[in-house]
Write an enzyme that holds these catalytic residues in place. Structure first.
Site, PDB file in Angstrom:
ATOM      1  N   TYR A  48     -62.571  38.608  11.369  1.00 37.19           N
ATOM      2  CA  TYR A  48     -63.728  38.394  12.268  1.00 37.19           C
ATOM      3  C   TYR A  48     -63.356  37.839  13.635  1.00 37.19           C
ATOM      4  O   TYR A  48     -64.228  37.337  14.346  1.00 37.19           O
ATOM      5  CB  TYR A  48     -64.707  37.373  11.660  1.00 37.19           C
ATOM      6  CG  TYR A  48     -65.075  37.532  10.214  1.00 37.19           C
ATOM      7  CD1 TYR A  48     -65.832  38.616   9.786  1.00 37.19           C
ATOM      8  CD2 TYR A  48     -64.702  36.577   9.281  1.00 37.19           C
ATOM      9  CE1 TYR A  48     -66.193  38.730   8.442  1.00 37.19           C
ATOM     10  CE2 TYR A  48     -65.062  36.685   7.954  1.00 37.19           C
ATOM     11  CZ  TYR A  48     -65.810  37.767   7.541  1.00 37.19           C
ATOM     12  OH  TYR A  48     -66.170  37.863   6.220  1.00 37.19           O
TER      13      TYR A  48
ATOM     14  N   GLU B  28     -80.813  28.487   1.717  1.00 43.80           N
ATOM     15  CA  GLU B  28     -79.553  28.722   1.008  1.00 43.80           C
ATOM     16  C   GLU B  28     -78.347  28.491   1.892  1.00 43.80           C
ATOM     17  O   GLU B  28     -77.610  29.429   2.224  1.00 43.80           O
ATOM     18  CB  GLU B  28     -79.493  30.190   0.558  1.00 43.80           C
ATOM     19  CG  GLU B  28     -80.434  30.545  -0.532  1.00 43.80           C
ATOM     20  CD  GLU B  28     -80.709  32.040  -0.560  1.00 43.80           C
ATOM     21  OE1 GLU B  28     -80.191  32.787   0.290  1.00 43.80           O
ATOM     22  OE2 GLU B  28     -81.455  32.455  -1.438  1.00 43.80           O
ATOM     23  N   PRO B  29     -78.099  27.264   2.308  1.00 45.05           N
ATOM     24  CA  PRO B  29     -76.920  27.036   3.131  1.00 45.05           C
ATOM     25  C   PRO B  29     -75.638  27.145   2.300  1.00 45.05           C
ATOM     26  O   PRO B  29     -75.590  26.694   1.159  1.00 45.05           O
ATOM     27  CB  PRO B  29     -77.110  25.592   3.627  1.00 45.05           C
ATOM     28  CG  PRO B  29     -78.035  24.959   2.652  1.00 45.05           C
ATOM     29  CD  PRO B  29     -78.859  26.031   2.023  1.00 45.05           C
ATOM     30  N   GLY B  30     -74.632  27.762   2.867  1.00 46.55           N
ATOM     31  CA  GLY B  30     -73.320  27.832   2.216  1.00 46.55           C
ATOM     32  C   GLY B  30     -72.294  27.183   3.120  1.00 46.55           C
ATOM     33  O   GLY B  30     -71.885  26.035   2.934  1.00 46.55           O
ATOM     34  N   ARG B  31     -71.942  27.915   4.184  1.00 45.74           N
ATOM     35  CA  ARG B  31     -70.934  27.457   5.142  1.00 45.74           C
ATOM     36  C   ARG B  31     -71.198  26.046   5.648  1.00 45.74           C
ATOM     37  O   ARG B  31     -70.278  25.236   5.754  1.00 45.74           O
ATOM     38  CB  ARG B  31     -70.951  28.424   6.342  1.00 45.74           C
ATOM     39  CG  ARG B  31     -69.914  28.116   7.394  1.00 45.74           C
ATOM     40  CD  ARG B  31     -70.199  28.883   8.706  1.00 45.74           C
ATOM     41  NE  ARG B  31     -70.582  30.255   8.500  1.00 45.74           N
ATOM     42  CZ  ARG B  31     -69.754  31.293   8.499  1.00 45.74           C
ATOM     43  NH1 ARG B  31     -68.476  31.111   8.729  1.00 45.74           N
ATOM     44  NH2 ARG B  31     -70.209  32.507   8.299  1.00 45.74           N
TER      45      ARG B  31
ATOM     46  N   CYS C 274     -46.517  39.391   5.774  1.00 50.37           N
ATOM     47  CA  CYS C 274     -45.831  40.494   6.459  1.00 50.37           C
ATOM     48  C   CYS C 274     -46.812  41.399   7.152  1.00 50.37           C
ATOM     49  O   CYS C 274     -47.065  42.526   6.707  1.00 50.37           O
ATOM     50  CB  CYS C 274     -44.964  41.253   5.474  1.00 50.37           C
ATOM     51  SG  CYS C 274     -43.481  40.318   5.138  1.00 50.37           S
TER      52      CYS C 274
ATOM     53  N   ARG D  50     -60.036  34.948   7.832  1.00 50.02           N
ATOM     54  CA  ARG D  50     -61.136  35.008   8.800  1.00 50.02           C
ATOM     55  C   ARG D  50     -60.701  35.345  10.228  1.00 50.02           C
ATOM     56  O   ARG D  50     -61.362  36.144  10.890  1.00 50.02           O
ATOM     57  CB  ARG D  50     -61.960  33.709   8.760  1.00 50.02           C
ATOM     58  CG  ARG D  50     -62.564  33.440   7.371  1.00 50.02           C
ATOM     59  CD  ARG D  50     -63.605  32.338   7.378  1.00 50.02           C
ATOM     60  NE  ARG D  50     -64.794  32.724   8.113  1.00 50.02           N
ATOM     61  CZ  ARG D  50     -65.069  32.353   9.338  1.00 50.02           C
ATOM     62  NH1 ARG D  50     -64.263  31.526   9.961  1.00 50.02           N
ATOM     63  NH2 ARG D  50     -66.152  32.784   9.949  1.00 50.02           N
TER      64      ARG D  50
ATOM     65  N   GLY E 128     -77.136  30.708   6.533  1.00 49.62           N
ATOM     66  CA  GLY E 128     -76.629  31.187   7.814  1.00 49.62           C
ATOM     67  C   GLY E 128     -76.481  30.137   8.889  1.00 49.62           C
ATOM     68  O   GLY E 128     -76.086  30.446  10.018  1.00 49.62           O
TER      69      GLY E 128
HETATM   70  N1  LLP Z   1     -77.912  33.683   1.360  1.00 48.43           N
HETATM   71  C1  LLP Z   1     -77.548  34.977   1.362  1.00 48.43           C
HETATM   72  C2  LLP Z   1     -78.438  35.964   0.783  1.00 48.43           C
HETATM   73  C3  LLP Z   1     -76.312  35.350   1.928  1.00 48.43           C
HETATM   74  O1  LLP Z   1     -75.949  36.621   1.938  1.00 48.43           O
HETATM   75  C4  LLP Z   1     -75.462  34.371   2.497  1.00 48.43           C
HETATM   76  C5  LLP Z   1     -74.168  34.718   3.091  1.00 48.43           C
HETATM   77  C6  LLP Z   1     -75.886  33.032   2.450  1.00 48.43           C
HETATM   78  C7  LLP Z   1     -77.121  32.724   1.889  1.00 48.43           C
HETATM   79  C8  LLP Z   1     -75.061  31.907   2.986  1.00 48.43           C
HETATM   80  O2  LLP Z   1     -74.808  32.015   4.336  1.00 48.43           O
HETATM   81  P1  LLP Z   1     -74.075  30.773   5.094  1.00 48.43           P
HETATM   82  O3  LLP Z   1     -75.036  29.630   5.035  1.00 48.43           O
HETATM   83  O4  LLP Z   1     -72.841  30.491   4.330  1.00 48.43           O
HETATM   84  O5  LLP Z   1     -73.815  31.292   6.441  1.00 48.43           O
HETATM   85  N2  LLP Z   1     -67.430  35.803   4.893  1.00 48.43           N
HETATM   86  C9  LLP Z   1     -68.193  35.563   6.094  1.00 48.43           C
HETATM   87  C10 LLP Z   1     -69.591  35.090   5.784  1.00 48.43           C
HETATM   88  C11 LLP Z   1     -70.382  36.029   4.906  1.00 48.43           C
HETATM   89  C12 LLP Z   1     -71.744  35.514   4.572  1.00 48.43           C
HETATM   90  C13 LLP Z   1     -72.407  36.336   3.529  1.00 48.43           C
HETATM   91  N3  LLP Z   1     -73.705  35.898   3.107  1.00 48.43           N
HETATM   92  C14 LLP Z   1     -67.419  34.577   6.962  1.00 48.43           C
HETATM   93  O6  LLP Z   1     -66.301  34.194   6.614  1.00 48.43           O
HETATM   94  O7  LLP Z   1     -67.892  34.199   8.048  1.00 48.43           O
END
Ligand code: LLP
Length: 439
Positions: free
Chosen positions: A341, A297-300, A368, A337, A255
């Site tokens: 959002y 758990e970083p993703g973004r 479209c 996005r 997050g």
């Molecule tokens: N761990 C869990 C359990 C999660 O559900 C998520 C994201 C992450 C880690 C990674 O979060 P991050 O570090 O990427 O913020 N589609 C949306 C974001 C949805 C996130 C869902 N869960 C967007 O485009 O902003």
């Protein structure tokens, strides 16, 4: 002296403007990339990806050596990226059979894979057991029951974590908040479900409950909600000792926020590490919980800043006194996005990075739908058809949420490093899109 890169904070680490005023990433002129691979094109900077992975490991382990960094594959999944992450020593958080298959195909060691999700299917769980996934993060009583049955049938034991919902408001967009009471994710601590789940899991001879997990939301700019979630979850863990829970592992989710706009300054990785680990250590000590492994758990925040989307300018429509629309060759098909959002991006004319932004245009996609707008009222250098538009901070949640709406092929993706570009996903063809049609 090269021209300066505007809004440096939203670009990959290697981005610069060359003497011709072109945006360069990873030593590659974006105009050459567009000419060689076509647009829309997603460009990932390998150096930025590696820098961020290393920063997470370094900053968190310096403060808490038993930290594991598990990349959340949902932010962007690709085999080349998976190999890079495995090389850097990260694990992977997957939320579906598909992401699990990708982790396997990309050479991610399966013990380093964490399987999340609020409704894992019996087949997905059976595959996870079969493939030797490291942890299953259990999200519901339904799943607990399924796992007890499947492990029994397979004669296996499985390491699990229980995902709790600590009831913390993370102050982010409602669609990406997850740790609040009104959420489909996790066992609520407040309702007593979490306690019931822990007791049930501890009673199982086939499931090894290693600890707890929480994730409160995404694109968070404040550290306080994490701290609150950590405190709440640790004090719950301390209460659960009464039933025999030994906290060997504790996951605080992902997050971590990134800058999409020039004025945004999210906490640095070091600041997140300070805040999270500070609270973690304090809580562990106060509650005599020992020294569990700590999982983030970083993703973004790993892929987002590394990716830039490139589009070609087409039609321009001026509505006097109202707005000017500048249409590009991608849009909501590759980046939903803004429509979903109200997400905001900066935009630049990649072949005129040194020109002042004197034009105000709304960058529209080619789909479209009136809602197909990428950037509303963007200040841009004057542009004409054929110019190249760059949207930085586009590495996360664009490609994985892309669709074939209007039968638009999904874009090509390249990874750039030291002046070389390698294709890591080819552009889809019309045939690809029809390949699964039958009859
Ligand atoms: N761990 C869990 C359990 C999660 O559900 C998520 C994201 C992450 C880690 C990674 O979060 P991050 O570090 O990427 O913020 N589609 C949306 C974001 C949805 C996130 C869902 N869960 C967007 O485009 O902003």
């Amino acid at each position: 002296m090269l021209p300066t890169l505007p809004a440096k904070n939203v670009f990959p680490h290697t981005a610069l403007v060359n003497g011709q005023g072109h945006l360069v990433i990873g030593g590659c002129d974006t105009l050459d990339l567009a000419a060689d691979f076509g647009t829309p094109l997603y460009v990932f900077d390998e150096q930025t990806l590696r820098d961020i992975c290393r920063a997470y490991l370094r900053e968190f382990r310096a403060r808490y050596p038993k930290t594991q960094v598990i990349y959340a594959a949902k932010a962007f999944s690709n085999q080349a990226l998976t190999r890079l992450l495995a090389e850097e020593g990260l694990g992977m958080d997957v939320v579906s059979g598909g992401e699990m298959a990708l982790a396997k195909a990309g050479g991610m060691p399966l013990p380093q894979v964490y399987f999340h999700g609020n409704n894992k299917s019996p087949q997905e769980l059976a595959d996870a057991l079969d493939w030797g996934v490291g942890r299953i993060v259990v999200d519901s009583f339904h799943e607990l029951g399924l796992l007890e049955h499947l492990t029994e049938r397979a004669g296996k034991t499985q390491d699990i974590l229980i995902r709790v919902s600590p009831g913390v408001d993370p102050h982010t967009h409602a669609k990406i908040a997850t740790g609040i009471l009104d959420s489909k994710f996790g066992f609520s601590i407040a309702t007593g479900d979490a306690e019931k789940a822990v007791r049930q899991a501890l009673g199982s001879s086939r499931l090894r409950l290693l600890g707890l997990h929480c994730h409160i939301g995404s694109q968070l700019f404040e550290v306080e909600p994490y701290q609150e979630a950590i405190r709440i979850t640790l004090s719950f863990a301390a209460q659960m000792r009464e039933y025999g829970l030994k906290l060997a592992e504790f996951g605080a989710g992902g997050g971590f926020g990134i800058a999409y706009l020039r004025g945004q300054r999210p906490p640095t990785i070091a600041q997140y590490a300070d805040a999270l680990v500070g609270t973690l250590k304090g809580g562990l000590q106060d509650l005599s919980l020992g020294e569990p492994a700590f999982v983030i758990e970083p993703g973004r925040s790993i892929v987002g800043p590394a990716g830039v989307a490139l589009y070609t300018v087409g039609a321009r429509k001026e509505i006097p006194g109202v707005r000017t629309y500048l249409s590009v060759d991608g849009g909501m098909g590759d980046n939903i996005r803004p429509a979903l959002y109200e997400a905001q991006y900066e935009a630049f004319v990649a072949n005129r990075m040194d020109a002042p932004a004197t034009d105000v245009v709304t960058i529209a996609g080619k789909f479209c739908e009136s809602g197909d707008v990428l950037v509303k009222d963007a200040a841009l250098a004057p542009s004409q058809p054929g110019d190249l538009i760059a949207l930085p901070a586009a590495g996360a949640y664009c490609i994985p949420m892309a669709s074939n709406y209007n039968m638009a092929p999904k874009p090509a993706i390249v990874m750039v490093k030291d002046g070389k570009a390698r294709l890591i996903r080819r552009r889809e063809t019309y045939q690809d899109m029809m390949a699964a049609d039958v009859g």
